[in-house]
Design a protein around this motif. Structure first.
Motif, short mmCIF file in Angstrom:
data_model
loop_
_atom_site.label_atom_id
_atom_site.label_comp_id
_atom_site.label_asym_id
_atom_site.label_seq_id
_atom_site.Cartn_x
_atom_site.Cartn_y
_atom_site.Cartn_z
N THR A 185 0.82 -1.21 0.00
CA THR A 185 0.00 0.00 0.00
C THR A 185 0.85 1.26 0.00
O THR A 185 0.35 2.35 -0.28
N GLY A 186 2.14 1.13 0.37
CA GLY A 186 3.02 2.29 0.42
C GLY A 186 2.78 3.21 1.59
O GLY A 186 3.32 4.31 1.64
N LYS A 187 1.96 2.77 2.57
CA LYS A 187 1.62 3.62 3.70
C LYS A 187 2.44 3.24 4.93
O LYS A 187 2.78 2.08 5.14
N THR A 188 2.74 4.24 5.73
CA THR A 188 3.40 4.05 7.02
C THR A 188 2.52 4.66 8.10
O THR A 188 1.82 5.64 7.86
N ILE A 189 2.60 4.09 9.30
CA ILE A 189 1.70 4.55 10.36
C ILE A 189 2.40 4.41 11.71
O ILE A 189 3.17 3.47 11.93
N GLY A 190 2.14 5.37 12.59
CA GLY A 190 2.58 5.29 13.98
C GLY A 190 1.35 5.26 14.87
O GLY A 190 0.40 6.03 14.66
N THR A 208 -8.82 -5.43 14.79
CA THR A 208 -8.17 -4.11 14.67
C THR A 208 -6.73 -4.26 14.19
O THR A 208 -6.27 -3.52 13.31
N ALA A 209 -5.99 -5.23 14.78
CA ALA A 209 -4.61 -5.46 14.36
C ALA A 209 -4.55 -5.90 12.90
O ALA A 209 -3.65 -5.48 12.15
N LEU A 210 -5.49 -6.73 12.48
CA LEU A 210 -5.51 -7.19 11.08
C LEU A 210 -5.71 -6.04 10.12
O LEU A 210 -5.02 -5.94 9.08
N CYS A 211 -6.63 -5.14 10.44
CA CYS A 211 -6.87 -3.97 9.57
C CYS A 211 -5.64 -3.08 9.50
O CYS A 211 -5.28 -2.59 8.42
N VAL A 212 -4.98 -2.87 10.63
CA VAL A 212 -3.79 -2.01 10.65
C VAL A 212 -2.70 -2.58 9.77
O VAL A 212 -2.06 -1.87 8.97
N VAL A 213 -2.46 -3.89 9.88
CA VAL A 213 -1.36 -4.52 9.13
C VAL A 213 -1.69 -4.62 7.64
O VAL A 213 -0.82 -4.38 6.79
N PHE A 263 4.21 -0.38 6.85
CA PHE A 263 5.11 -0.17 7.99
C PHE A 263 4.28 0.32 9.17
O PHE A 263 3.53 1.29 9.05
N VAL A 264 4.42 -0.36 10.32
CA VAL A 264 3.66 0.00 11.52
C VAL A 264 4.64 0.18 12.67
O VAL A 264 5.46 -0.70 12.95
N LYS A 303 4.80 -7.84 6.58
CA LYS A 303 4.87 -6.40 6.82
C LYS A 303 5.79 -6.13 8.01
O LYS A 303 6.01 -7.01 8.85
N THR A 304 6.34 -4.95 8.07
CA THR A 304 7.26 -4.58 9.13
C THR A 304 6.52 -3.92 10.29
O THR A 304 5.83 -2.92 10.09
#
Length: 394
Positions: A179-184, A256-261, A266-267, A308-309
């Motif tokens: 997806t090219g997205k990173t999230i904190g 929730t964890a599945l949706c985030v990953v 990158f999480v 995913k990382t």
């Protein structure tokens, strides 16, 4: 390894036999631990030999399958190894000296003592207890697993019945979609989490929602006469309600964890020491209800599955530091808005999420942050086998 769980459907007499199996397994485990206490320095092989001696001395232990006795000896040795590991790492507080079990709820079989039917919808126990055949109720299918891939079966007693967990030697992998997205992610109590983009997920507070019902059921238990059948029924109803709350909490953490990953490559999240945080008695119930540790475990697990990382960073100063200029802006817990002299005005958790993402990106780049714990690791650390059940408990 994946774990598939099914509910066991049988007769009342069969359930009583399972209770006897669980009590015998507890007895074997405690006797193995006693042997270690009396003979310091014994190894797992010595405990295996002790299990064979117990089978000859005690009739109940002789009925239990030999590999089931060995599994109980493994539980004892794992508790011993964990205690010594905590001592070596100088873990603060109690080191977890192995204790004798009083209320065990499970028994484990390895590759013998049980048999699956040809359609793999029935499970038969073939050891000396002769519990008989149980129907397997569940949405999962064992046809995709060869008998040699099933390495262990765990029978668990819960408030709403008996369950069989099949440990299958299969590496779960899903096709990653970039997806090219990173999230904190900054977890909290007002919101379950706030990410670096300012998006929030509400905190469901399942325990708080069920608190009135739990108090009412607890009062019913206290009013019943000890040892009576009505008291046992009241205790069972209370246990079912607690079980429902724990399942709701786990289901929310998994989804929730599945949706985030799935929607981020990158999480970055906080490496929180929840065990120390719950020592604050004013917030302990709310922190436990939020299930941050469970959420972090599933983030790591799904990170490995989807390639995913997922990086855990130290939480120090993530709320105090300005995500724009880096200056420290002191805040109390009641201060929910970050206002910096550089002109940055953000929600406190949004600011923390941006700082967590920045720390995670630096850790991924290999910059030394003088951190400890899970910082800078790729998801996929080994977790307790049965804490990552691959199916929602039913």
């Amino acid at each position: 390894m994946i774990v598939l769980e099914f509910k066991l459907k049988g007769k009342a007499e069969q359930y009583r036999i399972i209770d006897d199996m669980i009590r015998t397994a507890q007895f074997v485990r405690n006797k193995a631990l006693r042997h270690w206490v009396d003979n310091q320095g014994v190894k797992l092989v010595d405990l295996y030999k002790q299990c064979a001696i117990m089978a000859k001395e005690f009739e109940g232990a002789g009925k239990l399958n030999s590999m089931a006795r060995q599994a109980m000896a493994q539980r004892a040795i794992f508790a011993i190894q964990r205690f010594f590991a905590n001592c070596q790492t100088k873990k603060p507080g109690k080191k977890g000296y192995p204790q004798f079990k009083k209320h065990s709820r499970s028994v484990e079989y390895k590759t013998s003592g049980w048999k699956l039917s040809t359609d793999k919808r029935c499970l038969t126990f073939t050891d000396g207890f002769a519990a008989g055949t149980f129907r397997l109720l569940g949405s999962r299918d064992l046809h995709f697993s060869a008998p040699t891939e099933i390495k262990r079966i765990r029978v668990v007693r819960r408030a709403d019945g008996y369950y069989a967990q099949f440990c299958i030697n299969i590496e779960r992998k899903e096709e990653p979609v970039s997806t090219g997205k990173t999230i904190g992610i900054d977890v909290g109590l007002n919101h379950f989490y706030t990410d670096s983009d300012g998006e929030t997920v509400p905190n469901p507070r399942y325990l708080r929602q069920s608190e009135k019902a739990l108090k009412r059921l607890q009062k019913r238990v206290c009013r019943k006469k000890k040892g009576s059948k009505s008291r046992k029924k009241a205790i069972n109803k209370l246990g079912r309600k607690h079980l429902k709350v724990s399942r709701q909490r786990k289901d929310f953490a998994i989804k929730t964890a599945l949706c985030v990953v799935k929607y981020n490559d990158f999480v970055a999240c906080e490496d929180l020491q929840v065990r120390n945080m719950v020592k604050n008695h004013k917030l302990a119930k709310s922190i436990s209800d939020a299930a941050w540790s469970q959420f972090a475990e599933w983030l790591e697990y799904f990170g490995k599955v989807y390639s995913k990382t997922v990086i855990a960073v130290p939480p120090q100063y993530t709320s105090q530091e300005c995500s724009n200029c880096g200056n420290i802006v002191k805040k109390t817990l009641s201060t929910r808005t970050h206002i910096c002299g550089c002109g940055t005005i953000l929600d406190r958790d949004h600011n923390a999420g941006r700082n967590i993402l920045a720390k995670g990106l630096k850790a991924r780049a290999g910059i030394n942050l003088n951190t400890v714990g899970h910082t800078g690791i790729h998801a996929g650390g080994q977790n307790d086998l049965y804490s990552l059940v691959a199916t929602k408990q039913r």
